[in-house]
Motif scaffolding. Structure first.
Motif, PDB file in Angstrom:
ATOM      1  N   LEU A 102       0.817  -1.209   0.000  1.00 34.55           N
ATOM      2  CA  LEU A 102       0.000   0.000   0.000  1.00 34.55           C
ATOM      3  C   LEU A 102       0.854   1.264   0.000  1.00 34.55           C
ATOM      4  O   LEU A 102       0.315   2.371   0.113  1.00 34.55           O
ATOM      5  CB  LEU A 102      -0.924   0.006   1.221  1.00 34.55           C
ATOM      6  N   ALA A 103       2.168   1.100  -0.088  1.00 36.94           N
ATOM      7  CA  ALA A 103       3.046   2.267  -0.018  1.00 36.94           C
ATOM      8  C   ALA A 103       2.653   3.293  -1.071  1.00 36.94           C
ATOM      9  O   ALA A 103       2.514   2.975  -2.254  1.00 36.94           O
ATOM     10  CB  ALA A 103       4.496   1.842  -0.207  1.00 36.94           C
ATOM     11  N   GLY A 104       2.422   4.493  -0.619  1.00 40.12           N
ATOM     12  CA  GLY A 104       2.093   5.560  -1.549  1.00 40.12           C
ATOM     13  C   GLY A 104       0.676   5.525  -2.077  1.00 40.12           C
ATOM     14  O   GLY A 104       0.287   6.371  -2.879  1.00 40.12           O
ATOM     15  N   ALA A 105      -0.110   4.554  -1.617  1.00 44.76           N
ATOM     16  CA  ALA A 105      -1.469   4.431  -2.145  1.00 44.76           C
ATOM     17  C   ALA A 105      -2.342   5.604  -1.734  1.00 44.76           C
ATOM     18  O   ALA A 105      -3.419   5.794  -2.282  1.00 44.76           O
ATOM     19  CB  ALA A 105      -2.094   3.114  -1.682  1.00 44.76           C
ATOM     20  N   GLY A 106      -1.874   6.369  -0.763  1.00 45.73           N
ATOM     21  CA  GLY A 106      -2.645   7.527  -0.327  1.00 45.73           C
ATOM     22  C   GLY A 106      -2.809   8.576  -1.409  1.00 45.73           C
ATOM     23  O   GLY A 106      -3.622   9.496  -1.271  1.00 45.73           O
ATOM     24  N   ALA A 127       3.206   7.427   7.319  1.00 46.07           N
ATOM     25  CA  ALA A 127       4.443   7.450   6.536  1.00 46.07           C
ATOM     26  C   ALA A 127       4.320   6.576   5.298  1.00 46.07           C
ATOM     27  O   ALA A 127       4.699   6.983   4.202  1.00 46.07           O
ATOM     28  CB  ALA A 127       5.607   6.983   7.401  1.00 46.07           C
ATOM     29  N   VAL A 128       3.786   5.374   5.473  1.00 40.13           N
ATOM     30  CA  VAL A 128       3.805   4.428   4.360  1.00 40.13           C
ATOM     31  C   VAL A 128       2.704   4.757   3.347  1.00 40.13           C
ATOM     32  O   VAL A 128       2.969   4.868   2.152  1.00 40.13           O
ATOM     33  CB  VAL A 128       3.663   2.982   4.872  1.00 40.13           C
ATOM     34  N   ILE A 129       1.494   4.905   3.830  1.00 36.55           N
ATOM     35  CA  ILE A 129       0.393   5.081   2.883  1.00 36.55           C
ATOM     36  C   ILE A 129       0.299   6.528   2.401  1.00 36.55           C
ATOM     37  O   ILE A 129       0.155   6.802   1.221  1.00 36.55           O
ATOM     38  CB  ILE A 129      -0.937   4.615   3.507  1.00 36.55           C
ATOM     39  N   ASP A 184      11.627   7.804   3.988  1.00 35.54           N
ATOM     40  CA  ASP A 184      11.807   7.066   2.740  1.00 35.54           C
ATOM     41  C   ASP A 184      11.496   5.601   3.029  1.00 35.54           C
ATOM     42  O   ASP A 184      12.291   4.893   3.652  1.00 35.54           O
ATOM     43  CB  ASP A 184      13.236   7.224   2.228  1.00 35.54           C
ATOM     44  N   THR A 185      10.322   5.156   2.581  1.00 32.58           N
ATOM     45  CA  THR A 185       9.883   3.809   2.931  1.00 32.58           C
ATOM     46  C   THR A 185      10.414   2.756   1.956  1.00 32.58           C
ATOM     47  O   THR A 185      10.002   1.612   2.006  1.00 32.58           O
ATOM     48  CB  THR A 185       8.351   3.742   2.968  1.00 32.58           C
ATOM     49  N   GLY A 186      11.309   3.157   1.094  1.00 28.43           N
ATOM     50  CA  GLY A 186      11.814   2.241   0.073  1.00 28.43           C
ATOM     51  C   GLY A 186      12.358   0.942   0.642  1.00 28.43           C
ATOM     52  O   GLY A 186      12.008  -0.150   0.185  1.00 28.43           O
ATOM     53  N   ASP A 187      13.200   1.050   1.665  1.00 33.55           N
ATOM     54  CA  ASP A 187      13.804  -0.151   2.240  1.00 33.55           C
ATOM     55  C   ASP A 187      12.750  -1.049   2.883  1.00 33.55           C
ATOM     56  O   ASP A 187      12.820  -2.274   2.800  1.00 33.55           O
ATOM     57  CB  ASP A 187      14.858   0.241   3.290  1.00 33.55           C
ATOM     58  N   TYR A 188      11.788  -0.381   3.534  1.00 32.43           N
ATOM     59  CA  TYR A 188      10.709  -1.137   4.188  1.00 32.43           C
ATOM     60  C   TYR A 188       9.947  -1.944   3.145  1.00 32.43           C
ATOM     61  O   TYR A 188       9.737  -3.146   3.286  1.00 32.43           O
ATOM     62  CB  TYR A 188       9.792  -0.141   4.895  1.00 32.43           C
ATOM     63  N   VAL A 189       9.566  -1.270   2.082  1.00 38.33           N
ATOM     64  CA  VAL A 189       8.798  -1.938   1.030  1.00 38.33           C
ATOM     65  C   VAL A 189       9.609  -3.079   0.415  1.00 38.33           C
ATOM     66  O   VAL A 189       9.110  -4.182   0.201  1.00 38.33           O
ATOM     67  CB  VAL A 189       8.380  -0.916  -0.046  1.00 38.33           C
TER      68      VAL A 189
END
Ligand code: NA
Ligand code: NA
Lengths: 976, 121, 116, 130, 542, 88
Positions: free
Chosen positions: E194-198, E259-261, E531-536
């Motif tokens: 859902l990263a960035g789905a917001g 942060a993520v969404i 920066d949620t890149g690593d998490y994703v």
């Protein structure tokens, strides 16, 4: 000595003195005095480093130690003319006060437990840090530390000190927060936390608004600390503290911190209109007010306190004037004030100790009895009054000179000078009150009629010991010496002036400047002062209770109480345990989100309105069951109808292809009804009434939520094809798991962790249920009136439950078989641990309902242990998964069957067993506990030991139902 | 459409009951509210495909199984909490009324409002 | 007509008949005067009504397993509904749900009056 | 309770099936009677509550009798008394004729016992499932 | 090593639950029970510290539970943020439980097991990367909380307990609805997916529903009112435990989801900023109106939530860092203060301001712990509160939110006023003459598990009080306070009861002086949120 | 599996039954009336499950019916206890 060493030496001194106090008692004060004096000397040794060879200007010595680099906070220290001067005052006066304390304080009052020396020396440490800090954050930290030290020093002085201490903390704390705001804004704008860099940044000249804002904040901070109007009240208020504390706070520490801050910021803020007008205005108002209040009081200490307020006002006004000479004069005045005020405070303490009172209406004729004290008072007092040839004279002369030349327009200077002259005359006058009041035979007006309340008998009053009075005499003597030897101070005052003004400046104070206007003004001051002293009886009567008859304490107190009652108002709306309000508010947030949705979602997809016609039927049935359920006043009717609505929801699930969900829904609905029935019998048959307007209001919320829920379902669902995840399960579930019931493979394979959590919830709910009922008084069953049939066949319980028991006996094997069947095949078809357990549990419910009496009803299984074992089994099956790589990963192998063939075993079944156990156990728990019957385990009560939650209510619970259960209730349950 | 209306009806009825007096109404309200949410979750999977998701049959019109798994878990959890709520309804001093006077108000408004300056002394 | 169609027709008739009996019971619940007569009316739904519908399902969706399950279900339904009716009737009578006044005789009432 | 006819244990299956057949017929018949009562406008039942003897029946037999009486929609057991060994039965069509109703209930009981007992004529001990 | 740790992530949940279950096999009064429980809590703490060490360089650990493919499996993820909060939560749990052992509360039935389940649930909620699984673990947290709240409550009135359960149920239901909506739109509840789905407005709305629900659990204005009502009914030690776990997990979720969404989408963050500001103001002011130390502290909790949320609302690296620092600090300091209240209530029978007085001269360690906690809470140096507050104010000003910065500062003064109210009335002043009677009654109540409305035998109380006075406590110093005949005699807070609070206070001091340690960890955590890149990548493998 | 018209008739009859039963529940007058009518709703529910199972070709329909038939009376038994105020 490095600056860091000096700073930490003062900190170390705190500990050293604490230890020393244990050994040598109050004499540790001498030790502290010696160390502080030594440190002051060490600072003095470094003064040459900061002096420009040219004799004008100031160099800066800096040291930096890293602290919190992530926030750019460092232990940066600096020494320049300004900080050197203040540091010597802080350490020097500190030494004097410590020495004085060694005699003034009693042994019990300096015991380490009282924290006296600790707080005083921590204060010295804080002031040292403050004047040395070269990091804005560090500056703030030490600033706040001085606030805290003063708070604790005042607060430790007995019960009456509490309110003043709190007020002091609130006022100075507010100033501290203003400073914090200023510091933060400066750091953000200048990008540095280093004081010297920040103060020389170009932003000060470029952004006038910013500069003005910071000026207000810094002025606010400094004014609270330096007790400037309208924040002056805390200082006299704080007089409850012991005299050495007052001496230090007034002469060197607390109030001087504000002066230091203003002078420190002068290079950046000086000359701006805001800064000047705030400082000069408040400074002079404070000077006037302080002087007048000093005239009104009879307590020597309070006179001193208002005197400090007044004197500081003059210094602040000087800083406001802001010329290099004015700043240097301010520095000189600060030194002079430190000397005479420390001396005077110590004298007050001596008088208090030797004569037994500080009230000038009671004191009289001490000059004969305590000559040294009198001389000390005379020297310090005259310095304060600005009388030739004392140091105070020089500083006053220059003060008047600076006032005269202040401002662009001539009238400004004249006005300022007039105020300064008036304040100084008053200073002269109250100095007279002190001297005459305490030492002559004058006794003032309005004396206490109580003859007992007076100073000691003359024969009992004697001069203080030399070591005691010496501490007070020394600064007075220095004031006398430094007047004529003013040139000795030129280098340091020049450096201070340079540092404070930000430009090179060489001080050249003249001891006697000739017959100038200033001198004429001085004579005027003395003349007026003498006049006032001669009219002291009248003035005393005049001031008493007439002028400015308000105490600022009331203002602070009023604000504080106003805040408290505002707080009560803020808290009141939620000050209820009634859930309604707490449950209504979230929906307003949801409403806001809905509004946001309407605003932000550009276009709504066309809702899918289709669906088979039967869908409308389910809706109709829901309306038919739900609406009356909402309206009815009968608990039973509501329960039956809500249960019926639950069946309709199960039909919805079936209709939507969710078979397992529908079955589960059905079973859960049945069990919910059973559980609620068990409690309904303990409650009234109708609901509590609710006011009409509240019904309307809540209905409005409810309808709003309903509309939203409908809209959200229409808009948000059905807009996409089956999800990728869902498709994956349909495609891969069989390959991955061997199961054909996809939903069940998700529950026990793919997302076993969810199920794991679910079974934990079940198990804990069971534990909670048991725990509540074991520790709390359960409401009694209301019992229906069946007395009419007490001898009838109807009342023969055992006979009438006979058919159920017989049926249960027959049904038991069927139910057990069905339960195992559903459990066994759950992985492949509808079923699973949950459904299987529910079916099994109905057997138990049947046994309960069919029992002829409550006592014989319970299923005597240790359901607490069963609940726990559900979780244990599930975790163990999860850990077993590590055999094949991960938690909860099913382990599969074939078991050869004795009759040939193989059974494909999966550890998911063990997991499912955990679910089965927990679900079975909670239903037994519900029936046994809510049903009001418990298994009895005749555990002796003595084993239980002391427990917080005792089963003491056992004999209250269901007297009507289980009279003989008392013994069994006392068992503490719990273990397997 | 009718599913949406059903969800709306259940939600409205649930919220209404939750906001009335007494634990039983609150419990029944939550039961209905839970139904609404569970149906919403099923709807979230899409209601065009309505075949039961069993392997071995044609799954081309099978419903999304994931929301069904969610709802199964949610139903059971809701049942567990209902049991706890039910217990809470029958212990304590009075009956299940949620608006009885609490004898232990932490801070009563009258008190605070009339707070006098004496309290620092 | 294929046999499957015949079975469907028979099954459908059974379903409709069963449902009709359930409806009749519902009408009875509205029409009849007291809880005992209403319970009796419901007995038609619980017994004949539900049983007919179960048979209908078995007929339409026939398999041996379904037949066995159907028989068990009918037996279970008859027995459990009967137990339910009995328990409910007793509870109602005990708590003052008087039978309608036309209930003649009421020997339970006579017994209670005699013993009290 | 009248003495039941004697019969051989070997005839039990035949007797049982015979009873079941009779009962099924009664079940359907009374169901339809009740339906007819309900669906006839203006018609109201003429109910009554009478006692019947269960003297000499085992607990299991009592249970079966209670269930069977209750399954037929026109009759409904309200109370069981093993002390006096009586059942109280509610009937929809008593019509004031308590003796006639009692008699028909007795017939049902006797048919049941005849259908399920290996030796119908033998006296039975009371059950122990109290 | 890393792989091994990743593989074992689920045991953060599994181990406490297993041991919690096993506690039912051990006899309740055996000393082994608290030892097992404390051992598991320490193990969780140790594990959390290990995670913290491993993630402190920005590494993200992830494990697909049961090894199903990425996106299908529920993933457990540990990054610097979750590791830091888990560590702090475990620390508070350990200390609170230590208190419960000393106070005897851990001997009540099921309490150690419930604490373990609670911690297991917290670990699950902090580690999971799946929204539905998050819902489940929130419930796993809540159920034992109901037990802890009710079992150890001394209130006979059930209003607060009912309120607690009901409010949490409402929030959970709403959260579940939000999760359903997210699934409806996106077809997944995997947080990384859902990263960035917001960016999609509909998804943003669905997420906002989730956040609204979590806001209730976090006790954010205007849905804050339940907290002070319900926690006040709990045993103070339980309130301390909850303060470190419950609302903080909710705040953690708000941080993570925002942060993520949302990826810090400004409109939504502005909304959070407004709510956060209102929360910190209302909480601070409402505290002023209370007349009980615990109630005041509980509103400080509410206010603190506002402070924490300011960090994520501003969503600059510095602000998020500051928010995380504040969060950690707040967990520790609220724990310390509530444990101080616990010790006072346990000993003197009340924390009502007018019933306790003169602690300052008598209870030096209690005073020290309270002073440290209060000053840290207000944000004064040299405590952790200063580092946190300074960082937050600085970040606010740096993010062009000078008004917020000013608000933070003004509210600090209000907090100071509230803490001074406690100080003036409980720590200053003279002890009540009947303090021994009150304390004796309290001890008897505790010993016998009496509820508040139950009467105590007054003869027994008098005897107990007399015994306490006769027991002469050898003076530790020569100082006495004027007019107190019992200065060295009678009731005092037992030392073991105050050590837990002092330890937390000590940590606050350490984090004040050693601010760099916490700030740099929080910076790492913040980087992972910004920066949620690593998490994703860790969760989805891409 | 069954003609729509049959399903419609059956469902219509059963739905009407539910409505009538709800009316009786609402009117009471005694708890016994309400409980009995609630029982009837459950029987209608079984019928609805049956017809729905046939309409949607739900393979597990007989299992659902079996479970319902076996367990449905639990609620009535407990309601009966409620009417008696918890006594047996
Ligand atoms: Na049945
Ligand atoms: Na019947």
């Amino acid at each position: 000595m490095t600056l860091t060493a000096i700073l930490f030496a003062t900190l170390a001194l705190v500990g050293i003195t604490m230890v020393a106090t244990r050994v040598i008692g109050r004499n540790a004060g001498w030790l502290a005095a010696a160390v502080l004096a030594g440190l002051a000397y060490a600072v003095g040794l470094r003064i040459p480093e900061i002096l420009e060879d040219s004799g004008s200007g100031s160099k800066t010595v800096t040291e930096t130690n890293p602290w919190i680099p992530s926030l750019d906070i460092s232990l940066g220290l600096r020494l320049d003319g300004l900080s050197a001067l203040f540091l010597i005052i802080v350490l020097g006066v500190g030494a004097l006060v410590m020495a004085y304390s060694a005699r003034y304080m009693s042994e019990r009052n300096v015991h380490p437990h009282t924290g006296y020396f600790a707080w005083m020396l921590l204060f010295a440490f804080a002031m040292t840090g403050l004047v040395l800090a070269n990091d804005l954050v560090l500056l703030f930290i030490f600033w706040e530390l001085t606030t805290l030290c003063s708070f604790f020093l005042i607060n430790r002085s007995g019960d009456k000190a509490s309110a003043p201490a709190v007020r002091t903390l609130l006022v100075t704390g507010m100033g501290g927060l203003a400073l914090l705001f200023a510091v933060v804004m400066i750091v953000v704008r200048t990008g540095t936390t280093v004081v010297s860099e920040a103060l020389s940044h170009s932003v000060w000249s470029e952004d006038a608004a910013f500069t003005a804002g910071i000026a207000v904040l810094v002025a606010l901070a400094a004014m609270t600390k330096s007790a400037q109007f309208p924040f002056h009240m805390w200082l006299p208020d704080a007089m409850v503290a012991p005299t050495p504390v007052s001496a230090y706070l007034h002469a060197a520490a607390m109030v001087k911190a504000g002066i230091y801050l203003m002078m420190l910021f002068s290079p950046a803020l000086g000359g701006t209109v805001v800064w000047q007008s705030i400082l000069i205005t408040t400074g002079l108002i404070t000077a006037l007010l302080g002087a007048i209040f000093a005239m009104r009081n009879f307590d020597l200490k309070e006179i001193m306190a208002y005197s400090t307020v007044s004197q500081l006002g003059l210094i602040v006004a000087l800083i406001g004037v802001g010329t290099p000479t004015a700043l240097a004069t301010a520095a000189l005045y600060t030194l002079a004030h430190a000397l005479f005020k420390s001396s005077l405070f110590m004298v007050v303490g001596i008088v208090d100790r030797q004569a037994g009172t500080r009230d000038i209406r009671l004191l009289h004729g001490l000059w004969r009895l305590m000559p040294v004290t009198f001389v000390t008072t005379l020297l310090a007092g005259l310095s304060m009054a600005g009388v030739f040839p004392l140091l105070g004279f020089v500083s006053k002369e220059y003060l008047l000179g600076q006032m005269l030349t202040a401002g662009e327009a001539a009238w400004v200077g004249i006005a300022l000078t007039a105020v300064a002259v008036f304040a100084s005359s008053t200073t002269f006058a109250y100095t007279g009150r002190i001297l005459f009041g305490a030492f002559s035979s004058y006794r003032g007006t309005n004396r206490d009629p109580d003859p007992e309340n007076t100073q000691r008998q003359r024969k009992d009053i004697r001069e203080a010991k030399p070591l005691f009075v010496g501490s007070a005499f020394l600064p007075a003597l220095i004031g006398l010496i430094l007047g004529p030897a003013i040139a000795f101070l030129h280098p340091i005052m020049g450096a201070a002036g340079s540092a404070a003004s930000g430009q090179a400046y060489a001080a050249s104070f003249k001891f006697f400047g000739g017959f100038t206007i200033e001198f004429a003004l001085s004579l005027t001051i003395i003349g007026l002062g003498v006049l006032a002293i001669s009219q002291r009886r009248r003035l005393d009567t005049f001031f008493e209770g007439r002028i400015l008859n308000f105490t600022a304490i009331d203002v602070v107190e009023g604000i504080r109480l106003g805040l408290l009652s505002l707080g009560a108002k803020v808290g009141n709306p939620t000050r209820t345990d009634s859930p309604t309000q707490h449950l209504a508010t979230p929906w307003f947030i949801v409403g806001l989100v809905a509004i946001a949705a309407v605003i932000t979602i550009p276009s709504f997809s066309t809702p899918a309105l289709g669906g088979p016609w039967t869908d409308w039927l389910w809706l109709g049935l829901l309306v038919a069951t739900v609406l009356p359920a909402v309206i009815t006043k009968s608990r039973l009717v509501a329960l039956i109808l809500v249960g019926s609505a639950g069946f309709v929801v199960a039909l919805w699930f079936f209709a939507l292809g969710a078979i397992d969900v529908g079955v589960t829904q059905l079973l859960v609905e049945l069990l919910t009804v059973v559980a609620l029935v068990l409690i309904l019998r303990r409650l009234p048959s109708v609901f509590h009434p609710v006011a009409k307007n509240r019904q309307v209001f809540t209905a409005a919320i409810a309808i709003g939520v309903g509309v939203l829920a409908t809209a959200v379902t229409l808009v948000f669902t059905g807009g996409r094809d089956i999800s990728a995840v869902g498709q994956y399960f349909l495609d891969e579930a069989y390959k991955d798991t061997g199961g054909t019931n996809v939903v069940n493979t998700i529950l026990v394979d793919y997302r076993a962790l969810d199920t794991f959590g679910e079974l934990t919830v079940i198990a804990v709910a069971g534990i909670v249920l048991i725990g509540i009922l074991r520790s709390r008084h359960m409401l009694l069953s209301r019992g229906a009136d069946d007395s009419a049939y007490s001898n009838s066949s109807l009342a023969r319980t055992a006979d009438n439950t006979l058919p159920i028991r017989v049926i249960a006996r027959w049904a038991a094997p069927v139910i057990i078989l069905l339960s195992f069947h559903l459990f066994w095949r759950g992985h492949y078809e509808a079923g699973g641990g949950f459904i299987a357990a529910l079916v099994g549990a109905t057997g138990i419910a049947l046994a309960y309902l069919g029992a002829s009496e409550d006592r014989s009803a319970p299923v005597r299984w240790p359901y607490r242990g069963l609940l726990a074992s559900g979780v244990i089994v599930a975790v163990l099956s999860g850990v077993w998964g590590y055999q094949v790589g991960s938690f909860l990963k099913p382990v599969r192998f074939d078991i050869a069957l004795p009759w040939g063939g193989e059974y494909g075993f999966t550890s998911a079944m063990v997991f499912d067993l955990g679910v089965y156990l927990a679900v079975l156990a909670i239903i037994i728990a519900v029936i046994n506990e809510l049903g009001g019957v418990r298994p009895s385990k005749n555990q002796p009560a003595s084993q239980a030991g002391p427990v917080l939650v005792a089963d003491r209510y056992a004999h209250f619970i269901d007297k009507a139902e289980a009279p003989s259960d008392i013994a069994s209730e006392s068992e503490k349950g719990g273990s397997l | 459409m009718s599913l949406a209306l059903s969800i709306g009806l259940l939600a409205a009825a649930g919220v209404f009951l939750v906001l009335q007096r007494g634990m039983i109404r609150i419990i029944l309200g939550f039961v209905l509210l839970t139904h609404a949410v569970n149906l919403l979750i099923i709807a979230a999977g899409g209601i065009g495909r309505r075949d039961a998701p069993f392997i071995g049959t044609d799954t081309s019109m099978a419903a999304d199984p994931l929301p069904q798994a969610f709802v199964l878990t949610a139903i059971v959890i809701a049942f567990a909490i209902t049991v706890v709520l039910a217990t809470l309804a029958v212990v304590g001093k009075g009956d299940d009324d949620t608006e009885a006077d609490s004898s232990l108000e932490l801070s009563d408004p009258e008190d605070s409002a009339s707070e006098k300056s004496g309290d620092l002394k | 007509m294929s046999s499957e169609m015949i079975l469907t027709v028979i099954g459908s008739a059974l379903l409709i008949f069963g449902a009709a009996i359930i409806l009749s019971a519902a009408i009875g619940v509205l029409k009849l005067p007291d809880v005992f007569t209403q319970t009796s009316a419901i007995g038609t739904a619980a017994g004949l009504g539900v049983s007919l519908m179960i048979v209908g399902v078995v007929v339409i969706d026939f398999s041996v397993l379904n037949l066995i399950k159907g028989i068990i279900a009918i037996i279970a339904q008859l027995i459990t509904s009967a137990i339910g009716s009995f328990v409910l009737a007793r509870a109602s009578y005990m708590t003052g749900s008087k039978p309608v006044s036309t209930t003649v005789p009421d020997e339970l009432s006579d017994q209670a009056n005699a013993t009290n | 309770m009248s003495q039941l006819r004697a019969a051989s244990p070997w005839s039990l299956p035949v007797r049982l099936i015979g009873f079941l057949g009779w009962y099924l017929w009664q079940f359907v018949l009374t169901s339809l009677q009740v339906v007819a009562l309900i669906l006839t406008p203006g018609r109201q039942p003429k109910p009554g509550i009478v006692r019947m003897s269960i003297d000499g029946l085992s607990d299991t037999e009592v249970t079966v009798l209670v269930v069977l009486i209750t399954i037929t929609p026109d009759t409904l057991v309200i109370a069981v008394d093993r002390d006096k060994d009586i059942l109280f039965v509610h009937g929809m069509f008593v019509d004031g004729d308590s003796e006639g109703f009692r008699k028909s209930l007795g017939q049902t009981r006797d048919r049941l016992l005849f259908g399920v007992r290996a030796r119908p004529e033998a006296e039975r001990k009371r059950g122990v499932l109290a | 090593m890393i792989n091994m740790v990743e593989l074992l992530l689920p045991l953060f949940v599994g181990a406490p639950l297993l041991l919690g279950g096993l506690l039912f096999v051990v006899p309740r009064l055996s000393p082994v029970q608290p030892m097992i429980a404390m051992g598991s809590l320490l193990a969780v703490l140790g594990g959390a510290v290990t995670l913290l060490v491993l993630t402190s360089d920005g590494k993200v650990l992830a494990h697909q539970i049961s090894l199903w493919p990425e996106g299908i499996a529920i993933a457990f993820v540990a990054d610097a943020f979750s590791a830091l909060i888990l560590t702090a939560a475990a620390l508070v749990a350990v200390i609170s439980f230590q208190y419960m052992i000393v106070s005897g509360e851990s001997r009540s039935p099921s309490i150690p097991a419930l604490v373990l389940v609670l911690v297991g649930g917290v670990a699950g909620a902090l580690l999971t990367a799946d929204l539905f699984n998050l819902f489940v673990f929130i419930e796993v947290m809540l159920l034992p909380s109901y037990g802890l709240l009710i079992f150890l409550s001394r209130r006979s009135d059930m209003g607060a307990s009912r309120l607690y359960v009901v409010v949490n149920l409402l929030a959970s239901t709403l959260f579940l609805a939000g999760v359903g909506l997210i699934y409806a739109i996106q077809g997944t509840v995997n947080l990384a997916a859902l990263a960035g789905a917001g960016d999609d407005p509909a998804t943003a709305i669905a997420t906002a529903v989730c956040l609204s629900a979590i806001a209730v659990k976090a006790s954010v204005f205007p849905v804050h009112g339940w907290l002070s009502r319900t926690y006040a009914a709990a045993s103070p030690a339980v309130a301390a435990l909850f303060s470190g776990l419950h609302t903080k997990v909710a705040v953690y979720v708000i941080y993570r989801i925002s942060a993520v969404i949302f990826e810090g989408d400004s409109a939504w963050m502005t909304a959070i900023l407004v709510i956060a500001s209102l929360t910190l103001v209302v909480g601070a002011f409402a505290a002023l109106g209370e007349k009980d130390m615990r109630a005041i502290l509980l509103f400080q909790m509410v206010s603190g939530i506002g402070f924490i949320l300011v960090g994520v609302a501003l969503f600059t690296p510095g602000a998020v860092t500051a928010g995380i620092v504040y969060m950690t600090h707040h967990m520790i300091v609220m724990g310390a203060l509530l444990l101080v209240a616990s010790a006072i209530e346990h000993t003197y029978g009340s924390t009502r301001l007018e019933r306790v007085a003169g602690l300052r001269t008598r209870e030096h360690l209690v005073t020290a712990a309270f002073v440290i906690g209060s000053l840290s809470l207000v944000g004064l140096p040299p405590f952790s509160g200063f580092v946190a507050k300074y960082a937050l104010v600085l970040a606010s000003a740096d993010a062009d939110a000078a008004i917020v910065a000013g608000l933070l500062i003004v509210v600090s003064l209000v907090v100071l006023v509230a803490m001074m109210k406690i100080w003036a009335e409980m720590f200053n002043g003279k002890r009540h003459p009947d303090v021994e009677v009150l304390a004796a009654e309290s001890r008897i109540r505790t010993r016998n598990g009496l509820y508040d409305t139950e009467q105590v035998n007054q003869d027994e109380v008098a005897l107990e009080a007399a015994r306490a006075i006769e027991h002469i406590d050898p003076p530790r110093g020569i100082i006495g306070v004027e007019g107190d005949p019992h200065e060295h005699r009678g009731t005092r807070v037992p030392l073991p009861l105050i050590y837990p609070a002092l330890i937390l206070g000590g940590i606050s001091v350490a984090l004040g002086f050693g601010g760099e340690f916490l700030v740099s960890l929080a910076e790492q955590a913040s980087a992972g949120l910004i920066d949620t890149g690593d998490y994703v990548k860790a969760v989805l493998g891409r | 599996m069954i003609p729509d018209i049959v399903a419609a008739i059956v469902i219509g009859l059963l739905a009407l039954s539910v409505v009538f039963a709800v009316i009786r529940i609402w009117k009471g007058p005694t708890p016994g009336n309400a409980a009995a009518a609630g029982d009837l709703i459950f029987f209608a529910f079984i019928g609805l499950v049956a017809v729905l199972g046939l309409m949607l070709s739900i393979t597990a329909v007989m299992d659902v019916i079996l479970i319902a038939a076996l367990l449905g009376f639990l609620s009535v038994l407990s309601l009966a206890r409620l009417i008696q105020g918890g006594k047996r």
